[in-house]
Design a protein around this motif. Structure first.
Motif, mmCIF file in Angstrom:
data_model
loop_
_atom_site.group_PDB
_atom_site.id
_atom_site.type_symbol
_atom_site.label_atom_id
_atom_site.label_comp_id
_atom_site.label_asym_id
_atom_site.label_seq_id
_atom_site.Cartn_x
_atom_site.Cartn_y
_atom_site.Cartn_z
ATOM 1 N N ARG A 61 -25.271 83.826 24.053
ATOM 2 C CA ARG A 61 -25.171 82.609 24.290
ATOM 3 C C ARG A 61 -23.983 81.609 24.033
ATOM 4 O O ARG A 61 -23.579 80.820 24.539
ATOM 5 C CB ARG A 61 -26.353 82.186 23.730
ATOM 6 N N LYS A 70 -31.821 76.326 24.038
ATOM 7 C CA LYS A 70 -31.517 75.508 22.951
ATOM 8 C C LYS A 70 -31.107 76.459 21.637
ATOM 9 O O LYS A 70 -30.653 76.115 20.753
ATOM 10 C CB LYS A 70 -32.371 74.505 22.587
ATOM 11 N N ASN A 71 -31.484 77.546 21.664
ATOM 12 C CA ASN A 71 -31.186 78.500 20.592
ATOM 13 C C ASN A 71 -31.301 80.036 21.179
ATOM 14 O O ASN A 71 -31.560 80.392 22.246
ATOM 15 C CB ASN A 71 -32.511 78.436 19.498
ATOM 16 N N HIS A 72 -30.963 80.903 20.187
ATOM 17 C CA HIS A 72 -30.672 82.218 20.640
ATOM 18 C C HIS A 72 -32.014 83.024 20.930
ATOM 19 O O HIS A 72 -31.899 83.853 21.851
ATOM 20 C CB HIS A 72 -29.912 82.972 19.697
ATOM 21 N N HIS A 73 -33.089 82.677 20.342
ATOM 22 C CA HIS A 73 -34.327 83.257 20.616
ATOM 23 C C HIS A 73 -34.854 82.991 22.083
ATOM 24 O O HIS A 73 -35.270 83.805 22.850
ATOM 25 C CB HIS A 73 -35.417 82.642 19.591
ATOM 26 N N GLN A 74 -34.572 81.715 22.389
ATOM 27 C CA GLN A 74 -34.626 81.401 23.861
ATOM 28 C C GLN A 74 -33.905 81.946 24.608
ATOM 29 O O GLN A 74 -34.313 82.498 25.768
ATOM 30 C CB GLN A 74 -34.894 79.882 23.908
#
Length: 247
Positions: A73, A88-92
């Motif tokens: 990302r 919005k974040n690395h998990h997503q």
């Protein structure tokens, strides 16, 4: 072939035709070889990124039925500026497919799919090109230089490959398995690798250019190699290696 780094031409089969030797960065180490065997397909997606019509690309691999990004990302956010807003974040991001990463741009992006993953010689036959993968050692590091000459004086052309890449990007490991590869031609498009035990030839740096010629006019071929970021100052202008083959 994904991301070729260099290419050369040679009449390796004595057929009077020029054969092509494109070499790629996909097989940079044994780990990358296993990677491409695990994911049988890879694609490079490309298209216009924004109003300025600047063409950008994104590499991907097939996992199940989904095309997933090769890059993380952080890297892709520097190319696709709206990515940080939509994912919005690395998990997503870890659950995102290429279609969700590109968003509306996915409809306008095209792709090219890789079908050959080995650094190979392509024989120029009457009915098209025939792919012959080079020796395994030629697959273990990206090659940036190809030099061709009849160093064995047997009327068959031989090949020197200059490999290695020490990446400047923190998420990419060093691809440094290459030591400079000599391959002697058999005259039919196939090659045999000359091992270090026989040649006593070893370069562990990042070769970026090479040339074979009789530079000292002793009747034997010599090799000049230019390395990137070499410790020796004179290596920036090239280093001369004397080749004593055939004896």
């Amino acid at each position: 072939m994904p991301l070729p780094t260099t290419a050369g031409t040679v009449d390796a089969s004595h057929a009077g035709n020029y054969e092509t030797i494109p070499l790629g960065i996909t097989h940079c180490s044994s780990g990358m070889v296993e990677f491409t065997q695990l994911h049988s397909k890879e694609r490079i997606w490309f298209g216009s990124n924004g109003d300025n019509n600047q063409v950008e690309s994104i590499e991907s691999f097939l996992s199940g039925e989904n095309w997933l990004p090769n890059r993380n990302r952080t890297f892709l956010s520097m190319i696709f500026l709206d990515l940080a807003l939509t994912i919005k974040n690395h998990h997503q991001f870890s659950k995102s497919k290429i279609s969700s990463i590109l968003g509306e741009k996915f409809k306008t992006f095209n792709y090219q799919e890789s079908r050959i993953y080995e650094s190979s010689l392509f024989l120029n036959q009457q009915d098209g090109f025939q792919s012959l993968p080079l020796h395994r050692d030629a697959q273990e590091a990206p090659t940036f230089s190809i030099s061709v000459a009849d160093i064995m004086k047997d009327h068959s052309l031989d090949i020197f490959l200059g490999p290695n890449k020490f990446s400047d990007e923190f998420e990419i490991t060093r691809h440094d398995n290459g030591h400079g590869i000599w391959m002697t031609g058999n005259g039919d498009g196939s090659f045999n690798q000359m091992r270090f035990v026989k040649t006593e030839f070893k370069i562990t740096g990042q070769i970026r250019s090479s040339s074979i010629n009789d530079f000292n006019q002793d009747g034997k071929p010599n090799l000049v190699v230019v390395e990137k970021m070499a410790k020796q100052a004179f290596a920036k202008a090239g280093r001369l290696y004397l080749i004593n083959y055939p004896a």
